[in-house]
Write a protein that holds these residues in place. Structure first.
Motif, mmCIF file in Angstrom:
data_model
loop_
_atom_site.group_PDB
_atom_site.id
_atom_site.type_symbol
_atom_site.label_atom_id
_atom_site.label_comp_id
_atom_site.label_asym_id
_atom_site.label_seq_id
_atom_site.Cartn_x
_atom_site.Cartn_y
_atom_site.Cartn_z
ATOM 1 N N VAL A 364 0.856 -1.179 0.000
ATOM 2 C CA VAL A 364 0.000 0.000 0.000
ATOM 3 C C VAL A 364 0.892 1.229 0.000
ATOM 4 C CG1 VAL A 364 -1.783 1.241 1.265
ATOM 5 C CG2 VAL A 364 -1.747 -1.257 1.293
ATOM 6 N N LYS A 365 0.627 2.171 -0.922
ATOM 7 C CA LYS A 365 1.460 3.363 -1.005
ATOM 8 C C LYS A 365 1.333 4.180 0.273
ATOM 9 C CE LYS A 365 1.307 3.742 -6.029
ATOM 10 N NZ LYS A 365 1.000 4.603 -7.180
ATOM 11 N N SER A 366 2.476 4.684 0.738
ATOM 12 C CA SER A 366 2.484 5.401 2.006
ATOM 13 C C SER A 366 1.554 6.607 1.973
ATOM 14 C CB SER A 366 3.913 5.842 2.338
ATOM 15 O OG SER A 366 4.398 6.732 1.341
ATOM 16 N N GLN A 367 1.384 7.245 0.760
ATOM 17 C CA GLN A 367 0.506 8.414 0.680
ATOM 18 C C GLN A 367 -0.936 8.057 1.003
ATOM 19 O OE1 GLN A 367 2.570 7.402 -1.658
ATOM 20 N NE2 GLN A 367 3.877 9.079 -2.406
ATOM 21 N N ASN A 368 -1.327 6.809 0.680
ATOM 22 C CA ASN A 368 -2.697 6.382 0.949
ATOM 23 C C ASN A 368 -2.893 5.966 2.397
ATOM 24 O OD1 ASN A 368 -3.380 6.788 -1.709
ATOM 25 N ND2 ASN A 368 -3.003 4.660 -2.313
ATOM 26 N N VAL A 369 -1.800 5.762 3.141
ATOM 27 C CA VAL A 369 -1.885 5.294 4.516
ATOM 28 C C VAL A 369 -1.870 6.453 5.496
ATOM 29 C CG1 VAL A 369 -0.778 3.894 6.285
ATOM 30 C CG2 VAL A 369 -0.878 3.079 3.930
ATOM 31 N N VAL A 370 -1.038 7.456 5.239
ATOM 32 C CA VAL A 370 -0.956 8.600 6.146
ATOM 33 C C VAL A 370 -2.320 9.276 6.225
ATOM 34 C CG1 VAL A 370 0.103 10.845 6.552
ATOM 35 C CG2 VAL A 370 1.484 8.948 5.691
ATOM 36 N N GLY A 371 -2.797 9.410 7.440
ATOM 37 C CA GLY A 371 -4.105 10.012 7.654
ATOM 38 C C GLY A 371 -5.237 9.011 7.703
ATOM 39 N N ALA A 372 -4.966 7.747 7.338
ATOM 40 C CA ALA A 372 -6.007 6.728 7.325
ATOM 41 C C ALA A 372 -6.408 6.361 8.744
ATOM 42 C CB ALA A 372 -5.536 5.493 6.570
ATOM 43 N N ILE A 373 -7.665 5.903 8.873
ATOM 44 C CA ILE A 373 -8.194 5.462 10.157
ATOM 45 C C ILE A 373 -8.165 3.937 10.182
ATOM 46 C CG2 ILE A 373 -10.157 5.463 11.724
ATOM 47 C CD1 ILE A 373 -8.821 8.157 11.426
ATOM 48 N N GLY A 374 -7.663 3.380 11.270
ATOM 49 C CA GLY A 374 -7.629 1.937 11.422
ATOM 50 C C GLY A 374 -8.061 1.539 12.816
ATOM 51 N N GLN A 375 -7.816 0.299 13.159
ATOM 52 C CA GLN A 375 -8.234 -0.227 14.452
ATOM 53 C C GLN A 375 -7.088 -0.994 15.097
ATOM 54 O OE1 GLN A 375 -11.416 -3.191 14.443
ATOM 55 N NE2 GLN A 375 -12.344 -2.175 16.196
ATOM 56 N N ALA A 376 -6.932 -0.838 16.412
ATOM 57 C CA ALA A 376 -5.872 -1.540 17.139
ATOM 58 C C ALA A 376 -6.251 -3.007 17.311
ATOM 59 C CB ALA A 376 -5.650 -0.886 18.502
ATOM 60 N N GLN A 387 -4.742 -2.623 12.266
ATOM 61 C CA GLN A 387 -5.211 -2.949 10.923
ATOM 62 C C GLN A 387 -5.632 -1.668 10.240
ATOM 63 O OE1 GLN A 387 -7.973 -6.131 10.723
ATOM 64 N NE2 GLN A 387 -7.944 -6.234 8.498
ATOM 65 N N VAL A 388 -4.945 -1.373 9.149
ATOM 66 C CA VAL A 388 -5.202 -0.155 8.383
ATOM 67 C C VAL A 388 -5.258 -0.526 6.911
ATOM 68 C CG1 VAL A 388 -4.402 2.173 7.824
ATOM 69 C CG2 VAL A 388 -4.007 1.247 10.107
ATOM 70 N N VAL A 389 -6.262 -0.044 6.189
ATOM 71 C CA VAL A 389 -6.427 -0.304 4.765
ATOM 72 C C VAL A 389 -6.373 -1.810 4.496
ATOM 73 C CG1 VAL A 389 -5.805 0.499 2.433
ATOM 74 C CG2 VAL A 389 -5.165 1.847 4.422
ATOM 75 N N SER A 390 -7.093 -2.575 5.320
ATOM 76 C CA SER A 390 -7.244 -4.025 5.165
ATOM 77 C C SER A 390 -5.937 -4.795 5.334
ATOM 78 C CB SER A 390 -7.860 -4.358 3.784
ATOM 79 O OG SER A 390 -9.113 -3.731 3.639
ATOM 80 N N GLU A 391 -4.931 -4.184 5.968
ATOM 81 C CA GLU A 391 -3.672 -4.875 6.205
ATOM 82 C C GLU A 391 -3.250 -4.685 7.655
ATOM 83 O OE1 GLU A 391 -0.466 -4.286 3.594
ATOM 84 O OE2 GLU A 391 -1.620 -4.549 1.748
ATOM 85 N N SER A 392 -2.508 -5.675 8.170
ATOM 86 C CA SER A 392 -1.978 -5.593 9.536
ATOM 87 C C SER A 392 -0.602 -4.947 9.506
ATOM 88 C CB SER A 392 -1.891 -6.992 10.165
ATOM 89 O OG SER A 392 -3.183 -7.544 10.333
ATOM 90 N N TRP A 393 -0.372 -4.031 10.443
ATOM 91 C CA TRP A 393 0.893 -3.301 10.520
ATOM 92 C C TRP A 393 1.406 -3.334 11.956
ATOM 93 C CZ3 TRP A 393 2.540 -0.249 6.162
ATOM 94 C CH2 TRP A 393 1.605 -0.164 5.115
ATOM 95 N N THR A 394 2.723 -3.299 12.083
ATOM 96 C CA THR A 394 3.329 -3.033 13.387
ATOM 97 C C THR A 394 3.308 -1.531 13.590
ATOM 98 O OG1 THR A 394 4.774 -4.958 13.235
ATOM 99 C CG2 THR A 394 5.407 -3.242 14.787
ATOM 100 N N ALA A 395 2.805 -1.103 14.752
ATOM 101 C CA ALA A 395 2.625 0.331 14.969
ATOM 102 C C ALA A 395 3.044 0.710 16.375
ATOM 103 C CB ALA A 395 1.165 0.723 14.733
ATOM 104 N N SER A 396 3.349 1.984 16.546
ATOM 105 C CA SER A 396 3.670 2.527 17.865
ATOM 106 C C SER A 396 2.885 3.812 18.056
ATOM 107 C CB SER A 396 5.171 2.795 17.992
ATOM 108 O OG SER A 396 5.593 3.753 17.039
#
Length: 446
Positions: A364-376, A387-396
């Motif tokens: 997923v392009k980073s431009q489409n992810v910045v500002g996106a709403i997801g769920q912990a 989970q953001v844009v239907s994908e799981s990410w490691t986040a802090s």
């Protein structure tokens, strides 16, 4: 009244012999097996101290290749301070009292060996191949000579055992006045020394009463039984490379912490064990060279040549790591082979694949992810999975986020996101900002 007093007196007379028979002599048996390390030292110290109350003697059965000088001196101090006679016995057949074991044997009021055993090779344990400190050798030679003279044994041989690593058989030791007697078994030893007078702490002379004595085995504590075997050549070699692999895993996945902590612990155990065992400079150099080759593969994955060179250096280093003149202090090829194969697979395939995955552009392009709403997906305190844009990410997140709470993406760093709680946000991803859409469109036009 007179009859009562008389009956009481007769009762005391009759009870005394019964009590004396019940309190038969006992011998506390301790085992000095494997490497002489702090755990063995603590076990022997506590065993000798506990025997001061009601034992007629302490028997230390020795089968050791040697070990730590500090631990050895702790054991010897406990023997010299004991008011109960301490018998040292190199047994069973095939056992040895090498290096530190020789010092312990020489410190005991009674020194015995079973047939088919050996003693000696008491040169200070260190890095073979290096120029040993003359001060250390002189100190060890003087110490062993002093113990031999104090017990009336062959002091000249004691000094040769240190300076020339001389080792002799049980029969030679008896003929050369290095030990007091040969005994084929523990009962035979206790029978043989019964009635012998020996000197204990404070210069007191004590007559041994060991014939027919009950032998009470005192086992090491749980910590000693678990930790002491770690200081062996095979496990030291295994823990060294396991620790290296875990540190690399931590580097590939920063922030996880657990692999890094376990790796540091494994490396610490390995290095302490190396310090207690007779390592050789050539073996150490080859082991360090193998680490250098593996790190080279880590920096330039895909070449394969550094991994192959690292495996070759590892095998050669493992075979030459310890002084082969010391009995049973070598790394088994049954350990070297699997460790070498595992290292080849780890650095040649796993590390290569992990580094390749890190260099791949995100799906997923980073431009489409910045500002996106997801769920912990898990709690973020401060790290976790979202989970953001239907994908799981490691986040802090700088602010703690509970599992199931909405988050907003602030920044993308490779495959990791920096997020914040999204108060009042609706489900789904946010629409990219106009600037992000313009950037993406401009990129397509280009």
């Amino acid at each position: 009244m007179r009859l009562t007093v008389l009956a009481f007196a007769v009762g005391l007379v009759l009870a005394a012999p019964a009590g004396a028979v019940a309190q038969s002599p006992s011998v506390v048996r301790l085992d000095l097996e494997g490497t002489v390390d702090p755990f063995n030292a603590a076990y022997l110290e506590s065993g000798i101290e506990a025997a001061q109350d009601n034992a007629s003697a302490v028997l230390i059965t020795i089968d050791t290749p040697g070990g730590s000088d500090t631990a050895m001196r702790r054991i010897i101090r406990a023997i010299l301070d004991s008011e109960v006679p301490v018998l040292c016995y190199i047994a069973p057949e095939g056992a040895r009292g090498a290096s530190a074991g020789t010092f312990v044997l020489m410190a005991c009021p009674v020194a015995a060996m079973a047939p088919g055993t050996n003693v000696g090779a008491a040169h200070p344990v260190g890095v073979s191949g290096a120029i040993e400190s003359e001060k250390v050798t002189n100190d060890a030679a003087a110490y062993l000579r002093s113990l031999a003279e104090d017990r009336g044994r062959n002091a000249d041989w004691a000094e040769r055992a240190v300076r020339e690593s001389d080792s002799i058989s049980a029969r030679q030791a008896l003929d050369m006045d290095v030990i007091d007697l040969l005994a084929r078994s523990t009962p035979a030893l206790l029978e043989e020394v019964d009635g012998r007078t020996v000197r204990v702490a404070g210069g007191r002379d004590v007559t041994l009463a060991t014939a027919g004595a009950e032998v009470v085995d005192r086992q090491p504590g749980l910590a000693a039984r678990i930790l002491s075997p770690l200081f062996s050549p095979n496990l030291a070699f295994l823990f060294f490379y396991l620790g290296l692999a875990l540190v690399v895993v931590e580097i590939l996945n920063p922030g996880v912490s657990v692999p890094g902590l376990l790796g540091a612990a494994c490396l610490a155990v390995a290095l302490v064990a190396f310090g207690m065992l007779p390592i050789q400079l050539l073996g150490v150099g080859l082991v360090l060279l193998s680490v250098g080759f593996f790190l080279l593969e880590f920096q330039f994955p895909g070449l394969g040549i550094p991994t192959a060179a690292g495996v070759i250096s590892m095998v050669a280093g493992g075979l030459l790591l310890f002084d082969r003149s010391v009995p049973d202090v070598q790394v088994s090829f049954g350990i070297i082979g699997p460790v070498a194969a595992g290292s080849a697979l780890f650095f040649g395939l796993v590390v290569k694949a992990a580094l390749a995955a890190r260099r791949m552009p995100p799906a997923v392009k980073s431009q489409n992810v910045v500002g996106a709403i997801g769920q912990a997906v898990t709690d973020l305190a401060p790290e976790g999975v979202v989970q953001v844009v239907s994908e799981s990410w490691t986040a802090s997140s700088a602010t703690p986020v509970a599992k199931g709470q909405k988050v907003r993406v602030l920044e993308v760093d490779g495959l990791r996101l920096k997020v914040e709680p999204a108060v009042g946000a609706s489900d789904g991803a946010a629409t990219p900002s106009p600037s992000a859409q313009q950037i993406e469109h401009k990129g397509e036009e280009g």
